[in-house]
Design a protein around this motif. Structure first.
Motif, PDB file in Angstrom:
ATOM      1  N   TRP A   1       0.858  -1.202   0.000  1.00 50.00           N
ATOM      2  CA  TRP A   1       0.000   0.000   0.000  1.00 50.00           C
ATOM      3  C   TRP A   1       0.878   1.231   0.000  1.00 50.00           C
ATOM      4  CZ3 TRP A   1      -1.608   3.789   3.822  1.00 50.00           C
ATOM      5  CH2 TRP A   1      -2.863   4.373   3.591  1.00 50.00           C
TER       6      TRP A   1
ATOM      7  N   LEU B   1       1.259   5.258   0.206  1.00 47.64           N
ATOM      8  CA  LEU B   1       0.805   6.619   0.461  1.00 47.64           C
ATOM      9  C   LEU B   1       2.029   7.540   0.532  1.00 47.64           C
ATOM     10  CD1 LEU B   1      -1.666   8.423   1.303  1.00 47.64           C
ATOM     11  CD2 LEU B   1      -1.157   7.821   3.665  1.00 47.64           C
ATOM     12  N   THR B   2       3.066   7.084   1.253  1.00 50.28           N
ATOM     13  CA  THR B   2       4.228   7.930   1.560  1.00 50.28           C
ATOM     14  C   THR B   2       5.101   8.204   0.336  1.00 50.28           C
ATOM     15  OG1 THR B   2       4.254   6.934   3.757  1.00 50.28           O
ATOM     16  CG2 THR B   2       6.237   8.118   3.095  1.00 50.28           C
TER      17      THR B   2
ATOM     18  N   GLY C   1       5.270  12.747   3.776  1.00 45.39           N
ATOM     19  CA  GLY C   1       5.332  11.758   4.862  1.00 45.39           C
ATOM     20  C   GLY C   1       4.143  11.976   5.763  1.00 45.39           C
ATOM     21  N   SER C   2       4.376  12.678   6.874  1.00 43.16           N
ATOM     22  CA  SER C   2       3.248  13.017   7.769  1.00 43.16           C
ATOM     23  C   SER C   2       2.211  13.833   7.008  1.00 43.16           C
ATOM     24  CB  SER C   2       3.762  13.831   8.959  1.00 43.16           C
ATOM     25  OG  SER C   2       4.711  13.082   9.668  1.00 43.16           O
TER      26      SER C   2
ATOM     27  N   PHE D   1       9.359   3.972   1.293  1.00 44.39           N
ATOM     28  CA  PHE D   1       9.109   3.211   2.529  1.00 44.39           C
ATOM     29  C   PHE D   1       7.899   2.287   2.410  1.00 44.39           C
ATOM     30  CE2 PHE D   1      11.087   6.999   4.856  1.00 44.39           C
ATOM     31  CZ  PHE D   1      12.240   6.314   5.202  1.00 44.39           C
ATOM     32  N   ILE D   2       7.768   1.596   1.297  1.00 42.44           N
ATOM     33  CA  ILE D   2       6.574   0.767   1.121  1.00 42.44           C
ATOM     34  C   ILE D   2       6.837  -0.674   1.580  1.00 42.44           C
ATOM     35  CG2 ILE D   2       4.812  -0.029  -0.534  1.00 42.44           C
ATOM     36  CD1 ILE D   2       5.007   3.111   0.067  1.00 42.44           C
ATOM     37  N   THR D   3       6.084  -1.083   2.588  1.00 41.20           N
ATOM     38  CA  THR D   3       6.188  -2.447   3.108  1.00 41.20           C
ATOM     39  C   THR D   3       5.717  -3.421   2.028  1.00 41.20           C
ATOM     40  OG1 THR D   3       5.759  -1.617   5.334  1.00 41.20           O
ATOM     41  CG2 THR D   3       5.419  -3.983   4.993  1.00 41.20           C
TER      42      THR D   3
ATOM     43  N   THR E   1      11.110  -3.233   3.050  1.00 38.95           N
ATOM     44  CA  THR E   1      10.652  -1.847   2.886  1.00 38.95           C
ATOM     45  C   THR E   1      11.433  -1.286   1.700  1.00 38.95           C
ATOM     46  OG1 THR E   1      10.607  -1.744   5.299  1.00 38.95           O
ATOM     47  CG2 THR E   1      10.253   0.322   4.109  1.00 38.95           C
TER      48      THR E   1
ATOM     49  N   LEU F   1       9.840   1.190  15.223  1.00 36.38           N
ATOM     50  CA  LEU F   1       9.060   1.458  13.995  1.00 36.38           C
ATOM     51  C   LEU F   1       7.597   1.784  14.317  1.00 36.38           C
ATOM     52  CD1 LEU F   1       6.983  -0.242  11.812  1.00 36.38           C
ATOM     53  CD2 LEU F   1       8.416   1.636  11.059  1.00 36.38           C
TER      54      LEU F   1
ATOM     55  N   ILE G   1       6.431   5.190  14.430  1.00 39.07           N
ATOM     56  CA  ILE G   1       6.651   5.957  13.187  1.00 39.07           C
ATOM     57  C   ILE G   1       5.679   5.562  12.072  1.00 39.07           C
ATOM     58  CG2 ILE G   1       8.339   6.446  11.342  1.00 39.07           C
ATOM     59  CD1 ILE G   1      10.552   5.988  13.514  1.00 39.07           C
TER      60      ILE G   1
ATOM     61  N   GLU H   1       2.566   4.255   9.780  1.00 39.26           N
ATOM     62  CA  GLU H   1       1.116   4.556   9.779  1.00 39.26           C
ATOM     63  C   GLU H   1       0.814   5.791  10.630  1.00 39.26           C
ATOM     64  OE1 GLU H   1      -1.733   1.476   9.537  1.00 39.26           O
ATOM     65  OE2 GLU H   1      -0.259  -0.022   8.936  1.00 39.26           O
TER      66      GLU H   1
ATOM     67  N   THR I   1       3.239   9.016  12.747  1.00 35.07           N
ATOM     68  CA  THR I   1       4.118   9.085  13.918  1.00 35.07           C
ATOM     69  C   THR I   1       3.295   9.366  15.186  1.00 35.07           C
ATOM     70  OG1 THR I   1       4.385  11.464  13.635  1.00 35.07           O
ATOM     71  CG2 THR I   1       5.988  10.047  12.495  1.00 35.07           C
TER      72      THR I   1
ATOM     73  N   GLU J   1       3.559  11.890  17.011  1.00 33.90           N
ATOM     74  CA  GLU J   1       3.138  13.300  16.980  1.00 33.90           C
ATOM     75  C   GLU J   1       1.827  13.430  16.194  1.00 33.90           C
ATOM     76  OE1 GLU J   1       6.207  12.207  16.318  1.00 33.90           O
ATOM     77  OE2 GLU J   1       7.319  13.050  17.992  1.00 33.90           O
TER      78      GLU J   1
ATOM     79  N   MET K   1      -1.933  14.669  17.344  1.00 31.83           N
ATOM     80  CA  MET K   1      -2.693  15.715  16.635  1.00 31.83           C
ATOM     81  C   MET K   1      -4.106  15.238  16.340  1.00 31.83           C
ATOM     82  SD  MET K   1       0.285  17.078  14.063  1.00 31.83           S
ATOM     83  CE  MET K   1      -0.832  17.661  12.806  1.00 31.83           C
TER      84      MET K   1
END
Ligand code: FAD
Length: 380
Positions: A123, A125-126, A131-132, A156-158, A209, A358, A361, A363, A365, A367, A371
Motif C-alpha cells: 500500500w 501513500l508515503t 510523509g506526515s 518506505f513501502i512495506t 521496505t 518502527l 513511526i 502509519e 508518527t 506526533e 494531533m
C-alpha cells in the motif's frame, strides 16, 4: 462489558501462537541478519487464513473481525515484528482498501487472490516529500487513452518487492488539494511500475521496505478505486483500521520483550540470588506488565468498536500512540534487565527494542496520533 476473548477467539490465539513458535521463532535471527522476508511462509499463512483475515468467505477470506485480527497480529509480533508488520500491511492496508472501496469486479480480480494468499499486497501513500503531510502527494495520474498515465514514486513501502498488487494514491486534479487525489490498483505485470531501493533498516529487518517507481505507467480506468478525488479520504479511513494493527503489533512486541525479561530475571544470579528477587527488578516487571495490559485493553477496545461499525479515528490513534510507546519503553527495560547480555545478539531483548521503534513511526508518527486525538478533543 466483557474483557475476555471468547472460546473461538482463544482458539485462534492459541493456533497462531503455536504456528509462530514452531514456524517463525527458530528462524527469527537468521531472517533479521539476512534481511530476508520469509516468502516461504506464505502458503502456511494462507492455510491458516492469516492473509485474508478480515474478508468474508465469498472473497476467499477467513471472515473474522478486528478483535480476532488484533489478536493474530499480537501473536505474530510477540515472536517476530517483521512478519507481523508485513502481514498487517497486506491485510489491513492493501486488501482492506480494495474490500472497502473496490467494485465487485475489482474484488473478484484482486481481493480474492490476495485473501487466498495467491498474491501479496502493498500500500503506497508515503513519498519523499509527503510523509506526515500525506496530502502533499506528487505522484501524478493524467488521463490518457481511456485510462491514466502515472508518474512518480512512493517511499518506505512495506512488501514493495514481494508484492504482486499495490494500492497507491496519485494526484488527478492538482487544484483541488487533498480532494484531487485518487486511489488506483497496480499490479506488477504493468509496464512502467517497478520496485526500487530496499531500505537497510535498524529493525523490522525481515519485513521488506522499498520504494516503488511509476514511469509512464498506464493504468486502466477500471483500476481506479471509487470516485475520482476520493483517494485521500479513503486512505485516511484505511489508516483508522491499520493503526489498530500497529497497536496490536506493539502489544505483541512488548509482550515478547516482557516474557524474555521474566525468563532472564529468574535465571540470572547476582549477589547469590536470582535478580528477580531484587525489588528494583520486580518493580520494572510490574510496570511492564501493567503498561502492556493497558495497551492491550485500548487496542481491543478500538478493535471491538471497529467491529461494531463505530467511528474509531480517535480510539485507534489512542491505541496506536499508547501501545507503540509502551513497546519502546518495555523493550528498553527488557534490555536493561538483561544487563550487558541484553546488548548482544545472543538474547532476544535487543531485537524487540529495535523492532519496537518502527511502531511509533509507521502509519503516522506519535506526533501525528496526538494531533488526531487533540483534534477530536477540541472539536466538541
Ligand atoms: C519500516 C517502515 C515501513 C513503512 N511502511 C509504509 C507503507 O507500507 N506504506 C506507506 O505509505 N508508508 C509506509 N511507511 C512510511 C511511514 O508511514 C512514514 O515514515 C511516516 O508517516 C512519517 O513520515 P516521514 O518519514 O516522511 O517523516 P516526516 O513526516 O518528515 O516527520 C519527521 C518528524 O517530524 C514530525 N512532524 C511532521 N509533521 C509534524 C507536525 N505537523 N507537527 C508535529 N510534528 C510533526 C514527525 O512526527 C516526525 O517526528 C513506512 C515507514 C517505515 C519506516
Amino acid at each position: 462489558m466483557n474483557f475476555e476473548l471468547n472460546e473461538e477467539q482463544q482458539q485462534i490465539k492459541f493456533s497462531v501462537r503455536e504456528f509462530a513458535e514452531s514456524e517463525i521463532r527458530p528462524h527469527v535471527m537468521e531472517w533479521d541478519e539476512a534481511q530476508h522476508f520469509p516468502v516461504e511462509l506464505r502458503p502456511k499463512l494462507a492455510e491458516l487464513g492469516l492473509l485474508g483475515v478480515l474478508f468474508p468467505e465469498q472473497y476467499g477470506g477467513a471472515g473474522m473481525g478486528y478483535v480476532e485480527y488484533a489478536t493474530i497480529i499480537e501473536e505474530l509480533g510477540r515472536v517476530c515484528g517483521s512478519v507481523g508488520l508485513s502481514v498487517a500491511a497486506h491485510n489491513s492496508l492493501c486488501s482492506n482498501h480494495i474490500y472497502t472501496f473496490g467494485s465487485e469486479d475489482q474484488k473478484q480480480k484482486y481481493l480474492v487472490p490476495l485473501a487466498k494468499g495467491e498474491s501479496f499486497g502493498a500500500w503506497g501513500l508515503t513519498e519523499s516529500q509527503a510523509g506526515s503531510d500525506s496530502a502533499g502527494t506528487r505522484t501524478s495520474a493524467v488521463r490518457s487513452n481511456g485510462g491514466w498515465n502515472v508518474n512518480g514514486s512512493k517511499n518506505f513501502i512495506t512488501n514493495a518487492i514481494v508484492c504482486e498488487t499495490l494500492v497507491a494514491v496519485a494526484v488527478t486534479e492538482k487544484e483541488k488539494g487533498n480532494r484531487g487525489i485518487s486511489a488506483f490498483i497496480f499490479d506488477k505485470s504493468m509496464e512502467g511500475f517497478r520496485s526500487d531501493k530496499k531500505e537497510n533498516k535498524v529493525g523490522m529487518r525481515a519485513s521488506e521496505t522499498a520504494s516503488v517507481v511509476f514511469e509512464d505507467c498506464y493504468v486502466p480506468d477500471e483500476n481506479r478505486l471509487g470516485n475520482e478525488g476520493e483517494g485521500f479520504l479513503q486512505a485516511m479511513h484505511v489508516l483508522d483500521g491499520g493503526r489498530i494493527s500497529i497497536a496490536a503489533l506493539s502489544v505483541g512486541i512488548a509482550q515478547g520483550a516482557y516474557e524474555a525479561a521474566i525468563k532472564y530475571a529468574k535465571g540470572r544470579q547476582q549477589f547469590g540470588k536470582p535478580i528477580s528477587e531484587f525489588q528494583a527488578i520486580q518493580f520494572k516487571l510490574a510496570d511492564m506488565a501493567t503498561q502492556i495490559e493497558c495497551a492491550r485493553l485500548l487496542t481491543q477496545q478500538a478493535a471491538a468498536m471497529k467491529d461494531a461499525g463505530k467511528p474509531v479515528t480517535q480510539k485507534s490513534a489512542m491505541a496506536k500512540v499508547f501501545a507503540s510507546e509502551t513497546a519502546v519503553r518495555v523493550s528498553e527495560e527488557s534490555v536493561q534487565i538483561h544487563g550487558g547480555y541484553g546488548y548482544t545478539k545472543d538474547y532476544p531483548a535487543e531485537k524487540y527494542w529495535r523492532d519496537s521503534k518502527l511502531c511509533t513511526i509507521g502509519e503516522g508518527t506519535s506526533e501525528i496520533q496526538r494531533m488526531v486525538i487533540a483534534k477530536h478533543l477540541l472539536r466538541a
